[in-house]
Scaffold this motif. Structure first.
Motif, PDB file in Angstrom:
ATOM      1  N   SER A 183      -3.950  -1.789   5.393  1.00  0.00           N
ATOM      2  CA  SER A 183      -3.622  -0.390   5.662  1.00  0.00           C
ATOM      3  C   SER A 183      -4.686   0.540   5.056  1.00  0.00           C
ATOM      4  O   SER A 183      -5.015   0.421   3.880  1.00  0.00           O
ATOM      5  CB  SER A 183      -2.257  -0.089   5.064  1.00  0.00           C
ATOM      6  OG  SER A 183      -1.844   1.194   5.410  1.00  0.00           O
ATOM      7  N   SER A 220       6.567   4.198   4.670  1.00  0.00           N
ATOM      8  CA  SER A 220       6.227   2.987   5.421  1.00  0.00           C
ATOM      9  C   SER A 220       5.327   3.311   6.599  1.00  0.00           C
ATOM     10  O   SER A 220       5.571   4.280   7.327  1.00  0.00           O
ATOM     11  CB  SER A 220       7.522   2.331   5.935  1.00  0.00           C
ATOM     12  OG  SER A 220       7.238   1.222   6.750  1.00  0.00           O
ATOM     13  N   GLN A 221       4.301   2.520   6.778  1.00  0.00           N
ATOM     14  CA  GLN A 221       3.482   2.665   7.982  1.00  0.00           C
ATOM     15  C   GLN A 221       4.311   2.280   9.202  1.00  0.00           C
ATOM     16  O   GLN A 221       4.437   3.039  10.144  1.00  0.00           O
ATOM     17  CB  GLN A 221       2.237   1.769   7.869  1.00  0.00           C
ATOM     18  CG  GLN A 221       1.164   1.987   8.932  1.00  0.00           C
ATOM     19  CD  GLN A 221       1.511   1.457  10.310  1.00  0.00           C
ATOM     20  OE1 GLN A 221       1.444   2.201  11.305  1.00  0.00           O
ATOM     21  NE2 GLN A 221       1.921   0.198  10.407  1.00  0.00           N
ATOM     22  N   SER A 222       4.884   1.079   9.160  1.00  0.00           N
ATOM     23  CA  SER A 222       5.527   0.500  10.348  1.00  0.00           C
ATOM     24  C   SER A 222       6.934   1.028  10.607  1.00  0.00           C
ATOM     25  O   SER A 222       7.399   1.038  11.738  1.00  0.00           O
ATOM     26  CB  SER A 222       5.608  -1.016  10.184  1.00  0.00           C
ATOM     27  OG  SER A 222       6.440  -1.331   9.059  1.00  0.00           O
ATOM     28  N   LYS A 226      -6.634  -4.066  -1.699  1.00  0.00           N
ATOM     29  CA  LYS A 226      -7.471  -4.145  -0.498  1.00  0.00           C
ATOM     30  C   LYS A 226      -8.503  -5.258  -0.642  1.00  0.00           C
ATOM     31  O   LYS A 226      -8.733  -6.034   0.276  1.00  0.00           O
ATOM     32  CB  LYS A 226      -8.146  -2.783  -0.280  1.00  0.00           C
ATOM     33  CG  LYS A 226      -8.341  -2.392   1.125  1.00  0.00           C
ATOM     34  CD  LYS A 226      -7.202  -1.592   1.748  1.00  0.00           C
ATOM     35  CE  LYS A 226      -5.858  -2.261   1.631  1.00  0.00           C
ATOM     36  NZ  LYS A 226      -4.754  -1.449   2.136  1.00  0.00           N
ATOM     37  N   THR A 284       9.652  -2.440   7.680  1.00  0.00           N
ATOM     38  CA  THR A 284       9.578  -3.363   6.539  1.00  0.00           C
ATOM     39  C   THR A 284      10.989  -3.696   6.039  1.00  0.00           C
ATOM     40  O   THR A 284      11.766  -2.806   5.675  1.00  0.00           O
ATOM     41  CB  THR A 284       8.709  -2.740   5.433  1.00  0.00           C
ATOM     42  OG1 THR A 284       7.406  -2.524   5.998  1.00  0.00           O
ATOM     43  CG2 THR A 284       8.595  -3.649   4.228  1.00  0.00           C
ATOM     44  N   GLU A 295      -6.811  -8.693  -0.282  1.00  0.00           N
ATOM     45  CA  GLU A 295      -6.368  -8.950   1.082  1.00  0.00           C
ATOM     46  C   GLU A 295      -7.499  -9.361   1.998  1.00  0.00           C
ATOM     47  O   GLU A 295      -7.361 -10.310   2.765  1.00  0.00           O
ATOM     48  CB  GLU A 295      -5.792  -7.664   1.690  1.00  0.00           C
ATOM     49  CG  GLU A 295      -4.394  -7.360   1.360  1.00  0.00           C
ATOM     50  CD  GLU A 295      -3.972  -6.105   2.104  1.00  0.00           C
ATOM     51  OE1 GLU A 295      -3.137  -6.228   2.997  1.00  0.00           O
ATOM     52  OE2 GLU A 295      -4.478  -5.012   1.790  1.00  0.00           O
ATOM     53  N   THR A 354       0.823  -1.210   0.000  1.00  0.00           N
ATOM     54  CA  THR A 354       0.000   0.000   0.000  1.00  0.00           C
ATOM     55  C   THR A 354       0.857   1.259   0.000  1.00  0.00           C
ATOM     56  O   THR A 354       0.542   2.242  -0.683  1.00  0.00           O
ATOM     57  CB  THR A 354      -0.931  -0.039   1.234  1.00  0.00           C
ATOM     58  OG1 THR A 354      -1.887  -1.076   1.008  1.00  0.00           O
ATOM     59  CG2 THR A 354      -1.646   1.264   1.464  1.00  0.00           C
ATOM     60  N   SER A 355       1.953   1.239   0.740  1.00  0.00           N
ATOM     61  CA  SER A 355       2.834   2.418   0.791  1.00  0.00           C
ATOM     62  C   SER A 355       3.429   2.692  -0.589  1.00  0.00           C
ATOM     63  O   SER A 355       3.622   3.852  -0.979  1.00  0.00           O
ATOM     64  CB  SER A 355       3.936   2.194   1.827  1.00  0.00           C
ATOM     65  OG  SER A 355       3.357   1.999   3.101  1.00  0.00           O
TER      66      SER A 355
HETATM   67  C1  F6R Z   1      -1.704  -3.614   2.572  1.00  0.00           C
HETATM   68  C2  F6R Z   1      -0.610  -3.578   3.516  1.00  0.00           C
HETATM   69  C3  F6R Z   1       0.757  -3.910   3.042  1.00  0.00           C
HETATM   70  C4  F6R Z   1       1.756  -2.871   3.550  1.00  0.00           C
HETATM   71  C5  F6R Z   1       3.189  -3.264   3.210  1.00  0.00           C
HETATM   72  C6  F6R Z   1       4.182  -2.191   3.622  1.00  0.00           C
HETATM   73  O1  F6R Z   1      -2.912  -3.278   3.157  1.00  0.00           O
HETATM   74  O2  F6R Z   1      -0.800  -3.250   4.659  1.00  0.00           O
HETATM   75  O3  F6R Z   1       0.820  -3.995   1.661  1.00  0.00           O
HETATM   76  O4  F6R Z   1       1.421  -1.630   2.996  1.00  0.00           O
HETATM   77  O5  F6R Z   1       3.507  -4.464   3.845  1.00  0.00           O
HETATM   78  O6  F6R Z   1       4.151  -1.973   4.997  1.00  0.00           O
HETATM   79  P1  F6R Z   1       4.747  -0.674   5.616  1.00  0.00           P
HETATM   80  O7  F6R Z   1       3.965   0.478   5.130  1.00  0.00           O
HETATM   81  O8  F6R Z   1       4.633  -0.863   7.106  1.00  0.00           O
HETATM   82  O9  F6R Z   1       6.186  -0.577   5.170  1.00  0.00           O
END
Ligand code: F6R
Length: 370
Positions: free
Chosen positions: A161, A104-106, A246, A109, A249, A59-60
């Motif tokens: 996400s 990145s959300q987290s 989405k 990664t 998933e 998603t990012s």
């Molecule tokens: C989709 C999803 C994953 C994350 C991917 C990257 O809904 O959550 O595709 O977007 O694993 O994760 P981050 O953004 O944490 O690096």
């Protein structure tokens, strides 16, 4: 903790107006973007930028793809986007003056982090400032980057996400504006227009969320289907990709996204009454072209679901289910707003399918191994 919501995904979808407000808070004035939001040395750094390389996963990565359209279209700055797992294992040509952006959300990664670490090894030879757009402070990516912009989405618990993506797009629009004005590629009027659009965004997102009942009804079209196609043009192409991801998933329905102009080059062969086609149709320069693509689908018996502007003028009939999602969206706010109904669609299809919405099979929230 879930309050009135059955799932975190639903809660997080509805938190998006606030997540946008929180991400803008302290980063904009009523007419301008504060470049210092990217760090106090950001302006010095941005002065040296000749192109942008964005690296992310999932998603990012899709938010990065939207930003590529913005960077090249709005300020004329070259922008490349690539998934981290590919970038890190090839020998990319690196140019001096590249702003290397990870999203990145987290912040954990593995592939994204490895790509960043690899690029940092070239810092003795080239000017390659690194910036991360991340939702987690004190994460590996924020520690390893020169500049950090935190998306203030709040903790995202659902594996899929949603609000993190929305706030990444907000962050990227602020980056576009900061880099653009620092390099003299954007004037004060354009900046003001973007900021005014962003300040309207929480309201636009709310307006899109208000279509939930209609979307819940439409979700029934997917109950017995095994495939779906998502179509868009321009920034709506990456939004179509995100919509397809989405749906895969959380509902386990196979979904693919295509730029609508590619239909004739293959995917049109798939179209029959068994494959719902989702199209995103904002009123923009490409609308008429998209409409003729939709006629091609209709002629082959496909069921179309169209998310449009009130001004787009695709009318509902037997083959077309049209959701008048929004009105008055601009180049920046359109992709952010049109993603919202796709999130709701996936959520409601998943409910019908009875899948584990917040913890889809085989997936983890943070992918810390490759
Ligand atoms: C989709 C999803 C994953 C994350 C991917 C990257 O809904 O959550 O595709 O977007 O694993 O994760 P981050 O953004 O944490 O690096």
């Amino acid at each position: 903790e879930l309050g009135e919501h059955r799932h975190y995904m639903h809660k997080e979808i509805f938190e998006q107006p606030q997540a946008v407000i929180d991400t803008l808070e302290g980063r904009v004035t009523k007419d301008t973007v504060l470049t210092s939001a990217f760090g106090h040395q950001a302006e010095e750094v941005f002065k040296t930028v000749k192109q942008v390389q964005i690296i992310a996963c999932g998603t990012s990565y899709h938010s990065g793809l939207v930003a590529k359209y913005w960077f090249e279209d709005i300020i004329g700055l070259p922008c490349q986007v690539e998934v981290a797992s590919e970038y890190r294992y090839r020998n990319p040509v690196v140019q001096d003056g590249t702003l290397f952006v990870t999203i990145s959300q987290s912040g954990e990664t593995a592939d994204t982090l490895a790509a960043l670490q690899q690029i940092k090894k070239l810092k003795s030879k080239f000017n390659i400032p690194t910036l991360t757009i991340c939702n987690v402070p004190e994460s590996s990516l924020t520690r390893e980057s020169d500049l950090t912009f935190l998306t203030h989405a709040g903790p995202e618990i659902g594996v899929a996400s949603t609000k993190a993506f929305t706030t990444q797009l907000v962050a990227l629009s602020l980056l576009l504006t900061s880099v653009g004005k620092t390099l003299g590629l954007m004037d004060a009027k354009q900046e003001q227009k973007i900021v005014h659009g962003l300040l309207k965004l929480p309201g636009l997102v709310k307006q899109a969320l208000a279509h939930e009942d209609e979307i819940q009804e439409i979700a029934n079209c997917f109950a017995d289907k095994h495939n779906a196609l998502f179509l868009g043009r321009g920034t709506m192409y990456p939004i179509a990709m995100e919509g397809a991801l989405k749906l895969k998933e959380v509902s386990y329905i196979h979904a693919e996204a295509y730029p609508a102009g590619e239909l004739k080059h293959g995917p049109l062969a798939l179209i029959d009454e068994q494959i719902p086609v989702v199209a995103i149709a904002p009123k923009d320069d490409l609308l008429e072209k998209l409409k003729s693509n939709l006629q091609e689908v209709k002629a082959r018996g496909g069921q179309m679901i169209v998310f449009e502007d009130e001004e787009s003028g695709v009318s509902s009939d037997k083959e077309f289910k049209v959701v008048k999602t929004t009105t008055n969206v601009g180049r920046i706010t359109a992709p952010i707003t049109f993603n919202i109904p796709l999130q709701l669609l996936s959520y409601h299809v998943a409910l019908i399918k009875g899948t584990d919405v917040d913890q889809p099979r085989n997936l983890a929230k943070s992918v810390t191994v490759e």
